[in-house]
Design a protein around this motif. Structure first.
Motif, PDB file in Angstrom:
ATOM      1  N   LYS A 182       0.805  -1.215   0.000  1.00  0.00           N
ATOM      2  CA  LYS A 182       0.000   0.000   0.000  1.00  0.00           C
ATOM      3  C   LYS A 182       0.842   1.270   0.000  1.00  0.00           C
ATOM      4  CE  LYS A 182      -4.616  -0.641   1.695  1.00  0.00           C
ATOM      5  NZ  LYS A 182      -5.344  -1.070   2.847  1.00  0.00           N
ATOM      6  N   ASN A 183       1.961   1.267   0.744  1.00  0.00           N
ATOM      7  CA  ASN A 183       2.709   2.519   0.866  1.00  0.00           C
ATOM      8  C   ASN A 183       3.232   2.968  -0.488  1.00  0.00           C
ATOM      9  OD1 ASN A 183       4.561   0.443   0.676  1.00  0.00           O
ATOM     10  ND2 ASN A 183       6.052   1.418   1.997  1.00  0.00           N
ATOM     11  N   VAL A 184       3.593   1.992  -1.344  1.00  0.00           N
ATOM     12  CA  VAL A 184       4.072   2.328  -2.672  1.00  0.00           C
ATOM     13  C   VAL A 184       2.922   2.795  -3.548  1.00  0.00           C
ATOM     14  CG1 VAL A 184       5.093   1.375  -4.748  1.00  0.00           C
ATOM     15  CG2 VAL A 184       6.050   0.831  -2.539  1.00  0.00           C
ATOM     16  N   LEU A 185       1.777   2.171  -3.343  1.00  0.00           N
ATOM     17  CA  LEU A 185       0.597   2.558  -4.117  1.00  0.00           C
ATOM     18  C   LEU A 185       0.317   4.040  -3.954  1.00  0.00           C
ATOM     19  CD1 LEU A 185      -1.486  -0.086  -4.941  1.00  0.00           C
ATOM     20  CD2 LEU A 185      -2.992   1.755  -4.275  1.00  0.00           C
ATOM     21  N   HIS A 186       0.444   4.515  -2.717  1.00  0.00           N
ATOM     22  CA  HIS A 186       0.217   5.940  -2.493  1.00  0.00           C
ATOM     23  C   HIS A 186       1.339   6.767  -3.101  1.00  0.00           C
ATOM     24  CE1 HIS A 186      -3.242   5.172  -0.215  1.00  0.00           C
ATOM     25  NE2 HIS A 186      -2.633   4.579   0.787  1.00  0.00           N
ATOM     26  N   ALA A 187       2.574   6.301  -2.919  1.00  0.00           N
ATOM     27  CA  ALA A 187       3.721   7.098  -3.343  1.00  0.00           C
ATOM     28  C   ALA A 187       3.791   7.190  -4.863  1.00  0.00           C
ATOM     29  CB  ALA A 187       5.005   6.497  -2.799  1.00  0.00           C
ATOM     30  N   SER A 188       3.470   6.090  -5.536  1.00  0.00           N
ATOM     31  CA  SER A 188       3.705   6.065  -6.973  1.00  0.00           C
ATOM     32  C   SER A 188       2.675   6.871  -7.737  1.00  0.00           C
ATOM     33  CB  SER A 188       3.692   4.627  -7.472  1.00  0.00           C
ATOM     34  OG  SER A 188       2.468   4.039  -7.133  1.00  0.00           O
ATOM     35  N   THR A 189       1.600   7.261  -7.081  1.00  0.00           N
ATOM     36  CA  THR A 189       0.619   8.076  -7.772  1.00  0.00           C
ATOM     37  C   THR A 189       1.079   9.524  -7.876  1.00  0.00           C
ATOM     38  OG1 THR A 189      -0.499   8.322  -5.670  1.00  0.00           O
ATOM     39  CG2 THR A 189      -1.400   6.700  -7.179  1.00  0.00           C
ATOM     40  N   SER A 190       2.127   9.877  -7.111  1.00  0.00           N
ATOM     41  CA  SER A 190       2.623  11.245  -7.213  1.00  0.00           C
ATOM     42  C   SER A 190       3.477  11.381  -8.468  1.00  0.00           C
ATOM     43  CB  SER A 190       3.439  11.606  -5.969  1.00  0.00           C
ATOM     44  OG  SER A 190       4.712  11.033  -6.061  1.00  0.00           O
ATOM     45  N   PRO A 191       3.531  12.566  -9.082  1.00  0.00           N
ATOM     46  CA  PRO A 191       4.248  12.732 -10.343  1.00  0.00           C
ATOM     47  C   PRO A 191       5.740  12.455 -10.228  1.00  0.00           C
ATOM     48  CG  PRO A 191       3.553  14.843  -9.454  1.00  0.00           C
ATOM     49  CD  PRO A 191       2.857  13.794  -8.663  1.00  0.00           C
ATOM     50  N   ASN A 192       6.311  12.670  -9.024  1.00  0.00           N
ATOM     51  CA  ASN A 192       7.746  12.478  -8.867  1.00  0.00           C
ATOM     52  C   ASN A 192       8.068  11.089  -8.337  1.00  0.00           C
ATOM     53  OD1 ASN A 192       8.095  15.160  -9.650  1.00  0.00           O
ATOM     54  ND2 ASN A 192       7.782  15.865  -7.552  1.00  0.00           N
ATOM     55  N   GLY A 193       7.159  10.149  -8.592  1.00  0.00           N
ATOM     56  CA  GLY A 193       7.313   8.806  -8.019  1.00  0.00           C
ATOM     57  C   GLY A 193       8.556   8.084  -8.476  1.00  0.00           C
ATOM     58  N   GLY A 194       9.059   8.417  -9.665  1.00  0.00           N
ATOM     59  CA  GLY A 194      10.234   7.709 -10.158  1.00  0.00           C
ATOM     60  C   GLY A 194       9.879   6.359 -10.733  1.00  0.00           C
ATOM     61  N   LYS A 195      10.867   5.742 -11.328  1.00  0.00           N
ATOM     62  CA  LYS A 195      10.603   4.484 -12.037  1.00  0.00           C
ATOM     63  C   LYS A 195      10.868   3.255 -11.188  1.00  0.00           C
ATOM     64  CE  LYS A 195      11.789   6.111 -16.621  1.00  0.00           C
ATOM     65  NZ  LYS A 195      12.873   5.994 -17.601  1.00  0.00           N
ATOM     66  N   GLY A 196      11.839   3.356 -10.303  1.00  0.00           N
ATOM     67  CA  GLY A 196      12.224   2.160  -9.574  1.00  0.00           C
ATOM     68  C   GLY A 196      11.893   2.248  -8.100  1.00  0.00           C
ATOM     69  N   PHE A 197      12.126   1.122  -7.427  1.00  0.00           N
ATOM     70  CA  PHE A 197      11.852   1.078  -5.999  1.00  0.00           C
ATOM     71  C   PHE A 197      13.033   0.463  -5.275  1.00  0.00           C
ATOM     72  CE2 PHE A 197       7.766   0.810  -8.096  1.00  0.00           C
ATOM     73  CZ  PHE A 197       7.068   1.801  -7.449  1.00  0.00           C
ATOM     74  N   VAL A 220       9.597  -6.523   4.972  1.00  0.00           N
ATOM     75  CA  VAL A 220       9.981  -6.045   3.649  1.00  0.00           C
ATOM     76  C   VAL A 220       9.110  -4.849   3.294  1.00  0.00           C
ATOM     77  CG1 VAL A 220      10.273  -6.650   1.232  1.00  0.00           C
ATOM     78  CG2 VAL A 220      10.548  -8.382   2.969  1.00  0.00           C
ATOM     79  N   VAL A 221       9.729  -3.772   2.831  1.00  0.00           N
ATOM     80  CA  VAL A 221       8.964  -2.633   2.341  1.00  0.00           C
ATOM     81  C   VAL A 221       9.537  -2.192   1.000  1.00  0.00           C
ATOM     82  CG1 VAL A 221       8.220  -1.744   4.567  1.00  0.00           C
ATOM     83  CG2 VAL A 221      10.382  -1.002   3.626  1.00  0.00           C
ATOM     84  N   LEU A 222       8.701  -1.570   0.208  1.00  0.00           N
ATOM     85  CA  LEU A 222       9.150  -0.947  -1.030  1.00  0.00           C
ATOM     86  C   LEU A 222       9.008   0.553  -0.883  1.00  0.00           C
ATOM     87  CD1 LEU A 222       7.575  -3.078  -3.870  1.00  0.00           C
ATOM     88  CD2 LEU A 222       9.815  -3.257  -2.880  1.00  0.00           C
ATOM     89  N   HIS A 223      10.000   1.282  -1.348  1.00  0.00           N
ATOM     90  CA  HIS A 223       9.892   2.729  -1.400  1.00  0.00           C
ATOM     91  C   HIS A 223      10.388   3.190  -2.758  1.00  0.00           C
ATOM     92  CE1 HIS A 223       8.677   3.701   2.669  1.00  0.00           C
ATOM     93  NE2 HIS A 223       9.532   2.820   3.129  1.00  0.00           N
TER      94      HIS A 223
END
Lengths: 118, 102
Positions: A15-30, A61-64
């Motif tokens: 979930k934390n990535v789901l929120h983060a990746s919706t931002s324009p500056n989310g970047g391509k990788g984690f 394990v977390v993804l950022h």
């Protein structure tokens, strides 16, 4: 890399990535971060950094998404974690077997209640 | 808990003066793990000052044994003590020596 890689990868991401990746500056990788050593007895700063990263117990394990902020946090606790870079392509093509760590080792093939006829 | 001398009852809780080869193997493993983490963070394409500092650290393969298993100590005659005498040493990065003050 397909344009909609992130969209296709989203179901596999926590979930934390789901929120983060919706931002324009989310970047391509984690960053795929595993907490391998506990911060018990270390300075409060290290403990709170882990908390901020969402690592609350060992082997968590977390993804950022890639960012300077997260990278700085990771440098702070670099002796305690294992950092990998994963990309949307890796997720889609199955190069990352599991985001959440190793599999349980068995799969559910069906319910016993369905096969029993008595 | 402190060590006491034998003629005072003798609670012996010593830290050996040097590491065994197995412990040294694990030291090298931990050093390599940190090297890999720093490399992974560099590979992600970010750039900032602390990352330059971290990537300026000597890598496990480039470090002499003197730095891997020992650390600076002003009180010992050789200015060195075993790295395992440092509290929390398995979770600290202590690879470089202090520079001389001129």
């Amino acid at each position: 890399m397909p344009a909609n890689w992130l969209q296709r990868a989203l179901p596999y991401l926590p979930k934390n990535v789901l929120h983060a990746s919706t931002s324009p500056n989310g970047g391509k990788g984690f960053y795929r971060i595993v907490l391998t050593r506990s911060a018990i007895g270390l300075p409060k700063g290290s403990q709170r950094t882990l908390e901020a990263l969402g690592l609350n117990k060992r082997m968590a394990v977390v993804l950022h998404p890639h960012s300077q902020d997260t990278a700085g946090q990771l440098l702070r606790v670099k002796e305690l974690v294992k950092v990998d870079n994963i990309y949307g392509d890796d997720l889609i093509q199955g190069r990352v077997k599991s985001v959440n760590g190793p599999s349980s080792g068995f799969t559910n093939v069906g319910s016993a209640a369905e096969t029993r006829r008595w | 808990m402190f060590s006491t001398s034998v003629n005072l009852g003798g609670l012996v809780r010593k830290i050996p003066w040097r590491l065994s080869s197995t412990r040294k193997f694990r030291v090298r493993e931990r050093l390599r793990d940190v090297d890999e983490n720093i490399q992974a963070i560099k590979d992600s394409g970010v750039q900032f000052r602390q990352l330059d500092v971290a990537s300026g650290l000597p890598s496990e393969s480039s470090m002499p044994p003197r730095d891997k298993y020992f650390t600076f100590n002003k009180n010992s005659p050789t200015y060195r003590k075993g790295v395992h005498k440092v509290p929390k040493w398995t979770r600290l990065t202590q690879r470089t020596n202090p520079t001389a003050r001129m």
